[in-house]
Write a protein that holds these residues in place. Structure first.
Motif, PDB file in Angstrom:
ATOM      1  N   GLU A 161       0.840  -1.204   0.000  1.00 64.63           N
ATOM      2  CA  GLU A 161       0.000   0.000   0.000  1.00 64.63           C
ATOM      3  C   GLU A 161       0.872   1.250   0.000  1.00 64.63           C
ATOM      4  O   GLU A 161       0.582   2.227  -0.703  1.00 64.63           O
ATOM      5  N   ALA A 162       1.945   1.230   0.787  1.00 62.52           N
ATOM      6  CA  ALA A 162       2.848   2.383   0.835  1.00 62.52           C
ATOM      7  C   ALA A 162       3.561   2.576  -0.500  1.00 62.52           C
ATOM      8  O   ALA A 162       3.709   3.711  -0.993  1.00 62.52           O
ATOM      9  N   ASP A 180       2.527   1.572  -3.513  1.00 63.84           N
ATOM     10  CA  ASP A 180       1.547   1.987  -4.518  1.00 63.84           C
ATOM     11  C   ASP A 180       1.177   3.456  -4.354  1.00 63.84           C
ATOM     12  O   ASP A 180       1.037   4.189  -5.345  1.00 63.84           O
ATOM     13  N   LEU A 181       1.034   3.909  -3.100  1.00 62.38           N
ATOM     14  CA  LEU A 181       0.709   5.320  -2.856  1.00 62.38           C
ATOM     15  C   LEU A 181       1.824   6.227  -3.373  1.00 62.38           C
ATOM     16  O   LEU A 181       1.566   7.254  -4.011  1.00 62.38           O
ATOM     17  N   TRP A 182       3.077   5.845  -3.122  1.00 59.09           N
ATOM     18  CA  TRP A 182       4.207   6.641  -3.605  1.00 59.09           C
ATOM     19  C   TRP A 182       4.207   6.675  -5.129  1.00 59.09           C
ATOM     20  O   TRP A 182       4.445   7.729  -5.733  1.00 59.09           O
ATOM     21  N   CYS A 183       3.952   5.535  -5.755  1.00 59.32           N
ATOM     22  CA  CYS A 183       3.937   5.480  -7.217  1.00 59.32           C
ATOM     23  C   CYS A 183       2.854   6.396  -7.793  1.00 59.32           C
ATOM     24  O   CYS A 183       3.074   7.109  -8.788  1.00 59.32           O
ATOM     25  N   ARG A 184       1.686   6.400  -7.193  1.00 60.76           N
ATOM     26  CA  ARG A 184       0.596   7.248  -7.688  1.00 60.76           C
ATOM     27  C   ARG A 184       0.938   8.726  -7.535  1.00 60.76           C
ATOM     28  O   ARG A 184       0.656   9.541  -8.421  1.00 60.76           O
ATOM     29  N   GLU A 194      14.201   1.262 -11.978  1.00 64.48           N
ATOM     30  CA  GLU A 194      14.393   2.652 -11.596  1.00 64.48           C
ATOM     31  C   GLU A 194      13.346   3.101 -10.578  1.00 64.48           C
ATOM     32  O   GLU A 194      13.642   3.840  -9.643  1.00 64.48           O
ATOM     33  N   THR A 195      12.100   2.644 -10.743  1.00 63.75           N
ATOM     34  CA  THR A 195      11.035   2.995  -9.801  1.00 63.75           C
ATOM     35  C   THR A 195      11.336   2.444  -8.414  1.00 63.75           C
ATOM     36  O   THR A 195      11.201   3.141  -7.401  1.00 63.75           O
ATOM     37  N   VAL A 196      11.754   1.182  -8.372  1.00 62.59           N
ATOM     38  CA  VAL A 196      12.064   0.570  -7.079  1.00 62.59           C
ATOM     39  C   VAL A 196      13.241   1.282  -6.411  1.00 62.59           C
ATOM     40  O   VAL A 196      13.207   1.588  -5.211  1.00 62.59           O
ATOM     41  N   ALA A 197      14.278   1.570  -7.165  1.00 59.34           N
ATOM     42  CA  ALA A 197      15.455   2.240  -6.611  1.00 59.34           C
ATOM     43  C   ALA A 197      15.103   3.624  -6.096  1.00 59.34           C
ATOM     44  O   ALA A 197      15.535   4.028  -5.005  1.00 59.34           O
ATOM     45  N   ASP A 198      14.304   4.381  -6.857  1.00 60.60           N
ATOM     46  CA  ASP A 198      13.899   5.722  -6.424  1.00 60.60           C
ATOM     47  C   ASP A 198      13.036   5.645  -5.160  1.00 60.60           C
ATOM     48  O   ASP A 198      13.132   6.501  -4.272  1.00 60.60           O
ATOM     49  N   TYR A 199      12.180   4.633  -5.099  1.00 64.03           N
ATOM     50  CA  TYR A 199      11.321   4.470  -3.925  1.00 64.03           C
ATOM     51  C   TYR A 199      12.156   4.197  -2.670  1.00 64.03           C
ATOM     52  O   TYR A 199      11.918   4.787  -1.616  1.00 64.03           O
ATOM     53  N   LEU A 200      13.137   3.329  -2.794  1.00 67.17           N
ATOM     54  CA  LEU A 200      13.991   3.023  -1.645  1.00 67.17           C
ATOM     55  C   LEU A 200      14.778   4.258  -1.210  1.00 67.17           C
ATOM     56  O   LEU A 200      14.949   4.507  -0.014  1.00 67.17           O
TER      57      LEU A 200
END
Length: 376
Positions: free
Chosen positions: A34-35, A37-41, A53-59
């Motif tokens: 949930e966390a 997905d919220l960041w991605c949105r 790249e999305t995963v790396a930026d999220y971390l």
């Protein structure tokens, strides 16, 4: 979750995962996703399937918000898990993700914050001969009240120290789990399942006569004969009400609701305390606050005589449900038990955590510490 294409859910696979996982693991996975997905949105990214790249930026973003490397590793594992469960390409093994996470770990360090230990006699060198000092389990137990919450807290802390159980394991204790031991005053505790035993192989812990007496007193006072041992206790306190004379009819104003009972005198009502006992087990998250409340009460009662108010404030910040597990581990090392015996007693599969819990003691009582003590 935010997806760019229709995803076909493999229901048998999802069902198999749910059956093979603990409720805690499923809740953690749901929370992590949930966390993510919220960041991605919020950042106009696609969460399913995610790209490296999305995963790396999220971390990186979570690290900037204060998440520790251990937590980041869990977030990464959760993202990998949902991709595997949905038969999507897992982005987490990509070199970009690994290198960015490695950079975070190098920047922040990988040491995990350790819970403040609750040792039986406190920070002593000899657990058998030294007198208790500082923050110690013995003082907390002796400071417990004889009312229903006090009896429960006494039994909870005593059992938590004896067994080194994690909070979820401690609150899962049921009356039926306590079985006879060779010592007629002690008991053995059957542990059907634990964090390191998800398949339910089972384990056994020791309950000292001290703990057996405490649990027996709590169960008798609470009227518990089966099921969960440690339960919620709601306290209702009623203040003393003094006697009151009845009012005369003439004193009742026309603006009041007419009630003849207002003319009757009222008897004095003594103060009283009532308890509501829950039917289910305590929530694991309540164990830490119970320990901290016990410490505060013991300090207020003057039982922790060598602690100042500043000491108390500092110590309370580090106390959690895990404090008894850390404290028992340190007491076992201090008493001369070997690593294999300690791992067996606390049901560890790896020596990493017990050695981490003993790191500070090892530095003080190791070769260099012993030499410096002799040099003065």
């Amino acid at each position: 979750m935010h997806a760019v294409e229709r995803i076909i859910v493999n229901e048998p696979l999802i069902a198999a995962y749910q059956a093979a996982s603990s409720p805690h693991s499923i809740r953690a996975l749901r929370s992590d996703l949930e966390a993510f997905d919220l960041w991605c949105r919020r950042h106009n990214r696609i969460s399913l399937p995610a790209i490296p790249e999305t995963v790396a930026d999220y971390l990186d973003a979570r690290a900037a918000q204060g998440s520790k490397p251990a937590s980041l590793g869990r977030y990464k594992a959760s993202i990998a898990r949902i991709h595997l469960l949905l038969d999507l390409k897992d982005p987490t093994p990509a070199s970009l993700v690994k290198l960015r996470l490695q950079a975070i770990r190098r920047r922040l360090g990988t040491a995990q914050k350790q819970a403040r230990p609750l040792r039986f006699k406190g920070p002593v060198r000899n657990v058998e001969r030294d007198e208790p000092r500082g923050l110690n389990v013995r003082a907390l137990l002796e400071s417990c009240a004889e009312d229903l919450p006090g009896l429960r807290d006494h039994a909870l802390l005593s059992a938590g120290y004896d067994t080194g159980l994690r909070a979820s394991e401690l609150v899962a204790i049921e009356v039926e789990h306590m079985i006879e031991a060779i010592d007629p005053d002690a008991r053995l505790l059957s542990i059907p399942r634990s964090k390191g035993d998800q398949e339910g192989e089972g384990a056994t812990a020791y309950l000292s006569p001290r703990t057996v007496r405490a649990i027996a007193a709590w169960l008798a006072a609470a009227g518990i004969e089966k099921g969960a041992v440690f339960r919620r206790v709601n306290v209702r306190r009623y203040k003393v009400k003094a006697a009151a004379r009845g009012r005369s009819i003439d004193s009742i104003s026309g603006r009041e609701a007419w009630d003849l009972r207002k003319t009757l005198p009222k008897r004095a009502v003594p103060g009283r305390v009532e308890y509501d006992l829950g039917e289910g087990a305590l929530h694991p998250a309540s164990v830490g606050p119970i320990y901290r409340s016990m410490i505060q009460r013991a300090f207020d009662a003057g039982a922790l005589v060598d602690l100042t108010t500043d000491d108390l404030t500092r110590l309370l910040k580090g106390v959690s449900a895990h404090s008894t597990r850390v404290g028992l581990t340190q007491d076992l090392f201090t008493s001369g038990e070997d690593l294999a015996g300690i791992m067996d007693a606390l049901r560890w599969k790896s020596p990493r955590m017990p050695l981490a819990y003993n790191r500070n003691l090892a530095a003080e009582q190791g070769a260099a510490g012993r030499l410096m003590a002799k040099l003065g």
